[in-house]
Design an enzyme around this catalytic site. Structure first.
Site, PDB file in Angstrom:
ATOM      1  N   HIS A  35       0.663  -1.144   0.037  1.00 41.34           N
ATOM      2  CA  HIS A  35       0.098  -0.081   0.023  1.00 41.34           C
ATOM      3  C   HIS A  35       0.756   1.179  -0.123  1.00 41.34           C
ATOM      4  CE1 HIS A  35      -3.606  -2.440   0.618  1.00 41.34           C
ATOM      5  NE2 HIS A  35      -2.842  -3.014   1.725  1.00 41.34           N
ATOM      6  N   CYS A  36       1.723   1.319  -0.985  1.00 43.63           N
ATOM      7  CA  CYS A  36       2.763   2.385  -0.890  1.00 43.63           C
ATOM      8  C   CYS A  36       2.608   2.996  -2.391  1.00 43.63           C
ATOM      9  CB  CYS A  36       4.303   1.882  -0.573  1.00 43.63           C
ATOM     10  SG  CYS A  36       5.432   2.907  -0.933  1.00 43.63           S
TER      11      CYS A  36
END
Length: 160
Positions: A35-36
């Site tokens: 989730h970057c």
């Protein structure tokens, strides 16, 4: 035997792997997160792996939740992001810590060998370390260095 080849890590499927299994290959070790903002680099890493695996490149992904809690899920979540969303076929390992006292031995070794701007720390997700065919660390790449920008250096390492 170089210190890198004496290290081990556990793959996402629970299998303990010796880094000695990668002796004679150019290894790219990457701390990853699902989730970057850099997560789309999975696609570029897979492209490098697909293009150069036959010549001796292996990419090793190590999920990490230390930066912005951007890898919060378990094995199934990580597997879905890597394999289903990005088609990753290179080895993915269990979630690790890359900084601090609980830092995984692979990252303790690589940070010492290639300290980077922050000394012995990793700045963020998708920091990449390239290890030569002889097991010696060659280069550290910042998170913002995309896999596509690493092509020439990977080719040079493969042709050494």
């Amino acid at each position: 035997m170089t210190p890198f080849y004496q290290l081990t890590a556990t793959r996402l499927d629970g299998q303990l792997i010796s880094m000695n299994d990668y002796a004679g290959k150019v290894v790219l070790v990457v701390n990853t997160a699902s989730h970057c903002g850099f997560t789309p680099q999975y696609a570029g890493l897979e492209a490098l792996y697909s293009q150069y695996a036959a010549q001796g490149l292996v990419v090793l992904g190590f999920p990490c939740n230390q930066f912005g809690k951007q890898e919060p899920g378990g094995v199934d979540d990580i597997s879905q992001t890597c394999h289903i969303n990005y088609g990753v076929s290179f080895p993915i390992f269990e979630k690790v810590e890359v900084n601090g006292s609980a830092s995984h031995p692979v990252f303790r070794y690589l940070k010492k060998a290639l300290p980077g701007v922050l000394g012995g720390r990793i700045k963020w997700n998708f920091t990449k370390f390239m290890i030569g065919r002889d097991g010696k660390p060659l280069k550290r790449f910042a998170p913002y260095t995309t896999p596509e920008k690493m092509d020439a250096e990977i080719l040079a390492a493969l042709n050494r």
